[in-house]
Design a protein around this motif. Structure first.
Motif, PDB file in Angstrom:
ATOM      1  N   ILE A  56       0.848  -1.202   0.000  1.00 13.92           N
ATOM      2  CA  ILE A  56       0.000   0.000   0.000  1.00 13.92           C
ATOM      3  C   ILE A  56       0.881   1.250   0.000  1.00 13.92           C
ATOM      4  O   ILE A  56       0.667   2.191  -0.772  1.00 13.92           O
ATOM      5  CB  ILE A  56      -0.950  -0.007   1.221  1.00 13.92           C
ATOM      6  CG1 ILE A  56      -2.045  -1.063   1.011  1.00 13.92           C
ATOM      7  CG2 ILE A  56      -1.555   1.371   1.451  1.00 13.92           C
ATOM      8  CD1 ILE A  56      -2.932  -1.294   2.230  1.00 13.92           C
ATOM      9  N   VAL A  57       1.884   1.229   0.847  1.00 13.84           N
ATOM     10  CA  VAL A  57       2.781   2.387   0.922  1.00 13.84           C
ATOM     11  C   VAL A  57       3.501   2.580  -0.415  1.00 13.84           C
ATOM     12  O   VAL A  57       3.601   3.696  -0.938  1.00 13.84           O
ATOM     13  CB  VAL A  57       3.798   2.183   2.070  1.00 13.84           C
ATOM     14  CG1 VAL A  57       4.874   3.250   2.024  1.00 13.84           C
ATOM     15  CG2 VAL A  57       3.092   2.190   3.423  1.00 13.84           C
ATOM     16  N   ALA A 181      -0.615  11.958   0.099  1.00  9.50           N
ATOM     17  CA  ALA A 181      -0.396  10.524  -0.126  1.00  9.50           C
ATOM     18  C   ALA A 181      -0.431   9.775   1.208  1.00  9.50           C
ATOM     19  O   ALA A 181      -0.954   8.661   1.298  1.00  9.50           O
ATOM     20  CB  ALA A 181       0.944  10.295  -0.823  1.00  9.50           C
ATOM     21  N   TYR A 182       0.107  10.401   2.219  1.00 10.99           N
ATOM     22  CA  TYR A 182       0.092   9.767   3.550  1.00 10.99           C
ATOM     23  C   TYR A 182      -1.349   9.570   4.031  1.00 10.99           C
ATOM     24  O   TYR A 182      -1.692   8.525   4.571  1.00 10.99           O
ATOM     25  CB  TYR A 182       0.879  10.614   4.554  1.00 10.99           C
ATOM     26  CG  TYR A 182       2.359  10.278   4.597  1.00 10.99           C
ATOM     27  CD1 TYR A 182       3.049   9.919   3.448  1.00 10.99           C
ATOM     28  CD2 TYR A 182       3.064  10.303   5.796  1.00 10.99           C
ATOM     29  CE1 TYR A 182       4.391   9.604   3.494  1.00 10.99           C
ATOM     30  CE2 TYR A 182       4.412   9.988   5.852  1.00 10.99           C
ATOM     31  CZ  TYR A 182       5.075   9.642   4.695  1.00 10.99           C
ATOM     32  OH  TYR A 182       6.394   9.317   4.755  1.00 10.99           O
ATOM     33  N   HIS A 183      -2.161  10.579   3.828  1.00 12.75           N
ATOM     34  CA  HIS A 183      -3.562  10.424   4.225  1.00 12.75           C
ATOM     35  C   HIS A 183      -4.201   9.231   3.517  1.00 12.75           C
ATOM     36  O   HIS A 183      -4.948   8.467   4.114  1.00 12.75           O
ATOM     37  CB  HIS A 183      -4.349  11.703   3.921  1.00 12.75           C
ATOM     38  CG  HIS A 183      -4.123  12.801   4.920  1.00 12.75           C
ATOM     39  ND1 HIS A 183      -4.294  12.624   6.269  1.00 12.75           N
ATOM     40  CD2 HIS A 183      -3.728  14.084   4.765  1.00 12.75           C
ATOM     41  CE1 HIS A 183      -4.021  13.761   6.913  1.00 12.75           C
ATOM     42  NE2 HIS A 183      -3.665  14.658   6.009  1.00 12.75           N
ATOM     43  N   LYS A 184      -3.885   9.086   2.241  1.00 10.83           N
ATOM     44  CA  LYS A 184      -4.448   7.952   1.486  1.00 10.83           C
ATOM     45  C   LYS A 184      -3.963   6.626   2.067  1.00 10.83           C
ATOM     46  O   LYS A 184      -4.714   5.649   2.147  1.00 10.83           O
ATOM     47  CB  LYS A 184      -4.034   8.033   0.012  1.00 10.83           C
ATOM     48  CG  LYS A 184      -4.757   9.105  -0.758  1.00 10.83           C
ATOM     49  CD  LYS A 184      -4.360   9.064  -2.230  1.00 10.83           C
ATOM     50  CE  LYS A 184      -4.815  10.338  -2.943  1.00 10.83           C
ATOM     51  NZ  LYS A 184      -4.100  10.554  -4.211  1.00 10.83           N
ATOM     52  N   ILE A 185      -2.702   6.607   2.422  1.00 12.41           N
ATOM     53  CA  ILE A 185      -2.141   5.375   2.986  1.00 12.41           C
ATOM     54  C   ILE A 185      -2.876   4.991   4.267  1.00 12.41           C
ATOM     55  O   ILE A 185      -3.322   3.850   4.428  1.00 12.41           O
ATOM     56  CB  ILE A 185      -0.631   5.548   3.264  1.00 12.41           C
ATOM     57  CG1 ILE A 185       0.132   5.584   1.937  1.00 12.41           C
ATOM     58  CG2 ILE A 185      -0.110   4.425   4.166  1.00 12.41           C
ATOM     59  CD1 ILE A 185       1.579   6.033   2.074  1.00 12.41           C
ATOM     60  N   TYR A 186      -3.035   5.939   5.171  1.00 10.38           N
ATOM     61  CA  TYR A 186      -3.690   5.605   6.444  1.00 10.38           C
ATOM     62  C   TYR A 186      -5.142   5.236   6.213  1.00 10.38           C
ATOM     63  O   TYR A 186      -5.691   4.368   6.901  1.00 10.38           O
ATOM     64  CB  TYR A 186      -3.536   6.748   7.446  1.00 10.38           C
ATOM     65  CG  TYR A 186      -2.074   7.007   7.747  1.00 10.38           C
ATOM     66  CD1 TYR A 186      -1.278   5.987   8.260  1.00 10.38           C
ATOM     67  CD2 TYR A 186      -1.473   8.218   7.449  1.00 10.38           C
ATOM     68  CE1 TYR A 186       0.073   6.179   8.483  1.00 10.38           C
ATOM     69  CE2 TYR A 186      -0.125   8.423   7.680  1.00 10.38           C
ATOM     70  CZ  TYR A 186       0.657   7.401   8.190  1.00 10.38           C
ATOM     71  OH  TYR A 186       1.981   7.592   8.399  1.00 10.38           O
ATOM     72  N   LEU A 191      -6.883   3.135   9.093  1.00  4.26           N
ATOM     73  CA  LEU A 191      -6.607   4.013  10.227  1.00  4.26           C
ATOM     74  C   LEU A 191      -7.036   5.455   9.965  1.00  4.26           C
ATOM     75  O   LEU A 191      -6.806   6.332  10.797  1.00  4.26           O
ATOM     76  CB  LEU A 191      -5.102   4.007  10.537  1.00  4.26           C
ATOM     77  CG  LEU A 191      -4.507   2.685  11.008  1.00  4.26           C
ATOM     78  CD1 LEU A 191      -2.988   2.782  11.084  1.00  4.26           C
ATOM     79  CD2 LEU A 191      -5.072   2.296  12.360  1.00  4.26           C
ATOM     80  N   GLY A 192      -7.640   5.679   8.812  1.00  3.70           N
ATOM     81  CA  GLY A 192      -7.912   7.044   8.398  1.00  3.70           C
ATOM     82  C   GLY A 192      -8.736   7.857   9.383  1.00  3.70           C
ATOM     83  O   GLY A 192      -8.458   9.020   9.628  1.00  3.70           O
ATOM     84  N   GLY A 298       6.590   4.241   9.677  1.00  6.07           N
ATOM     85  CA  GLY A 298       7.064   3.039  10.375  1.00  6.07           C
ATOM     86  C   GLY A 298       6.223   1.832   9.998  1.00  6.07           C
ATOM     87  O   GLY A 298       5.101   1.664  10.459  1.00  6.07           O
ATOM     88  N   ILE A 299       6.772   1.011   9.120  1.00  5.67           N
ATOM     89  CA  ILE A 299       6.013  -0.133   8.597  1.00  5.67           C
ATOM     90  C   ILE A 299       5.714  -1.158   9.689  1.00  5.67           C
ATOM     91  O   ILE A 299       4.568  -1.574   9.878  1.00  5.67           O
ATOM     92  CB  ILE A 299       6.795  -0.812   7.453  1.00  5.67           C
ATOM     93  CG1 ILE A 299       7.091   0.178   6.321  1.00  5.67           C
ATOM     94  CG2 ILE A 299       6.052  -2.043   6.953  1.00  5.67           C
ATOM     95  CD1 ILE A 299       5.910   0.638   5.545  1.00  5.67           C
ATOM     96  N   SER A 300       6.741  -1.558  10.410  1.00  2.00           N
ATOM     97  CA  SER A 300       6.518  -2.576  11.444  1.00  2.00           C
ATOM     98  C   SER A 300       5.729  -1.990  12.615  1.00  2.00           C
ATOM     99  O   SER A 300       4.927  -2.672  13.240  1.00  2.00           O
ATOM    100  CB  SER A 300       7.842  -3.166  11.922  1.00  2.00           C
ATOM    101  OG  SER A 300       8.794  -2.152  12.187  1.00  2.00           O
ATOM    102  N   ARG A 301       5.958  -0.728  12.890  1.00  2.00           N
ATOM    103  CA  ARG A 301       5.160  -0.079  13.929  1.00  2.00           C
ATOM    104  C   ARG A 301       3.688  -0.092  13.543  1.00  2.00           C
ATOM    105  O   ARG A 301       2.824  -0.289  14.388  1.00  2.00           O
ATOM    106  CB  ARG A 301       5.646   1.360  14.140  1.00  2.00           C
ATOM    107  CG  ARG A 301       4.760   2.145  15.077  1.00  2.00           C
ATOM    108  CD  ARG A 301       5.244   3.558  15.291  1.00  2.00           C
ATOM    109  NE  ARG A 301       6.355   3.621  16.219  1.00  2.00           N
ATOM    110  CZ  ARG A 301       6.888   4.767  16.666  1.00  2.00           C
ATOM    111  NH1 ARG A 301       6.416   5.915  16.236  1.00  2.00           N
ATOM    112  NH2 ARG A 301       7.886   4.754  17.511  1.00  2.00           N
ATOM    113  N   LEU A 302       3.408   0.122  12.248  1.00  2.90           N
ATOM    114  CA  LEU A 302       2.021   0.109  11.807  1.00  2.90           C
ATOM    115  C   LEU A 302       1.362  -1.234  12.074  1.00  2.90           C
ATOM    116  O   LEU A 302       0.201  -1.291  12.476  1.00  2.90           O
ATOM    117  CB  LEU A 302       1.930   0.444  10.312  1.00  2.90           C
ATOM    118  CG  LEU A 302       1.880   1.933   9.987  1.00  2.90           C
ATOM    119  CD1 LEU A 302       2.069   2.138   8.490  1.00  2.90           C
ATOM    120  CD2 LEU A 302       0.572   2.554  10.449  1.00  2.90           C
TER     121      LEU A 302
END
Length: 412
Positions: A56-57, A181-186, A191-192, A298-302
């Motif tokens: 996704i990222v 783009a970050y907003h789209k990712i979340y 998590l949006g 943070g991928i793993s944090r996510l």
RNA sequence: CGGGGUGUGGCGCAGUUGAUAGCGCGUCCGGUUUGGGACCGGAAGGUCGUAGGUUUGAGUCCUAUCACCCCGACCA
């Protein structure tokens, strides 16, 4: 995937030394293995989640023109000395090591210096700018204290993008595009609704604010003040009357919350490019500074945040977009043939399935399925007379469907 | 890095005034079971974090050390 062949197993108890809910559940369900404090291995189920998050990222970074590459973990100290980030007094969380001949090396905790060092080989003209590059890979930080499971590790996975522009104005445009783009990712990660763009300290080399992306959570380490109607927040660290005014925030509209920082974006101005002596020549033949930005997720944090956020008393609950498998197929009684047919039918539709073909009692399968947290459960049983029973991980209702109806339901 | 705490089969735990280490889960074998973590019978598996020391004898007492967890400080 047949569950009988999955090499991990669930367990009823979490290890006593693991207190964080995200890590407890991820370990119990067989997603991760704790190697040592703050260092986790991703097991097959966990890796599938990680890969889904990464994808996704990656898609969103590519969509804004990011070019993927992979920097190195081993770092020469010289480039870090140029920006004064080698000294342990300046950066206290370096892991450092040495070559056999005694040469000091760093183990990458971030990659501004190395990427700028690469630019030297390729950027000289205004025609070469702007561009953005990113990577998704491990970062190593010698935290004094690892904690909260996957939320603060010493080795973790991060997406870091770096942008390089000719002018501040050009940089701002890239920066805002990245924030969007970050907003789209979340949003895609599920998590949006509770992830806020949060103003934070920009660091010592700019008077601009940086932006953090904070997911509201009781286990969050940051205190933020949220304006829920405007969907924006400010970190407590910079919560002064002066800053509120500068940012146009109304103190009375702000509510205090806890947040986990799941991303950040920084304006770097030309600090790193100047320090490493990398410039471009403009169309007037003049040497100019390169304006850069850096953007982390943070991928793993996510994975930890999402595990923590959606879990219920029965176990994990994965959002549709990152679940390791879509369907938990439970075979009860002597129904192997029918289960295999459903398994194949789902897979032919492109729906990923974890088929619990184990010879264990139904209760154990249901409990494991709930712990593992796949969004859809399908039961094949002699009782159902050729049909299947569908339920979602979060809902209570069960419906009995024909296989065709099931495929239609899940197939869109 | 300051403060506090914990290390005993794979996991969770017990172990009294020091005397040849137990329980539950899990695992293996046999049998009965099969829509919410079943039951019966049998079995394997631990140099008690590590290293010293005290003692006739140490999981237990002493010293050192390592690891892990929590709070704080710091940081994605």
């Amino acid at each position: 995937m047949k569950q009988s062949q999955l090499f991990t197993k669930t367990r009823k108890n979490a290890p006593a030394d693991e207190v964080a809910r995200n890590a407890q559940l991820l370990i119990r369900a067989g997603y991760v293995h704790k190697e040592m404090a703050g260092v986790y291995a991703y097991l097959p189920l966990g890796l599938r989640v990680i890969e889904n998050i990464k994808q996704i990222v990656r898609e969103e970074m590519n969509a804004i023109g990011g070019q993927e590459l992979a920097m190195t973990t081993l770092q020469p100290k010289e480039i870090w000395e140029k920006t004064d980030r080698w000294d342990d007094a300046k950066v206290d969380n370096w892991f450092k090591t040495k070559l056999a001949n005694g040469t000091e090396l760093g183990v990458g905790f971030t990659h501004e210096e190395p990427i700028v060092d690469v630019l030297r080989d390729y950027v000289s003209s205004y025609k070469d700018l702007p561009f953005s590059v990113y990577q998704i890979g491990p970062k190593f930080r010698n935290e004094l204290r690892a904690k909260s499971g996957l939320l603060r590790g010493r080795e973790f996975l991060m997406k870091d993008m770096y942008s390089f522009a000719k002018t501040q104005q050009e940089h701002e445009k890239i920066y805002e595009g990245t924030v969007q783009a970050y907003h789209k990712i979340y949003e895609r990660l599920g998590l949006g609704d509770f992830t806020y763009r949060t103003y934070a300290d920009g660091g010592i080399f700019t008077d601009k604010f940086s932006d953090e992306f904070q997911t509201l959570s009781d286990v969050g380490e940051d205190t933020i003040y949220v304006d829920e109607t405007r969907k924006i927040a400010i970190n407590k660290e910079i919560m002064t009357d002066e800053n509120l005014e500068k940012l146009g925030l109304d103190k009375n509209a702000l509510v205090e919350k806890r947040g986990v920082e799941v991303g950040n974006t920084f304006h770097l101005e030309s600090k790193y490019t100047d320090a490493l002596d990398v410039y471009f020549t403009d169309d007037q033949g003049q040497k100019q500074s390169i304006i850069s930005g850096c953007y982390g997720i943070g991928i793993s944090r996510l994975m930890g945040v999402i595990a923590e956020q959606f879990a219920d008393e029965k176990g994990l609950v994965w959002p549709e977009n990152i679940t390791p498998f879509k369907v938990y197929l439970v075979q009860i009684g002597d129904t192997v043939k029918q289960a295999r047919a459903v398994y194949k039918a789902l897979q032919e539709k492109g729906i990923t399935v974890l088929w619990d073909d184990r010879d264990v009692r139904p209760g154990e399968k249901f409990a494991d399925g709930e712990l593992i947290g796949l969004p859809h459960r399908v039961v094949v049983s002699e009782k159902l007379d050729g049909q299947v029973e569908y339920s979602s991980r979060t809902g209570n209702e069960k419906e009995v469907l024909t296989v065709e109806a099931l495929l239609a339901k899940l197939g869109n």
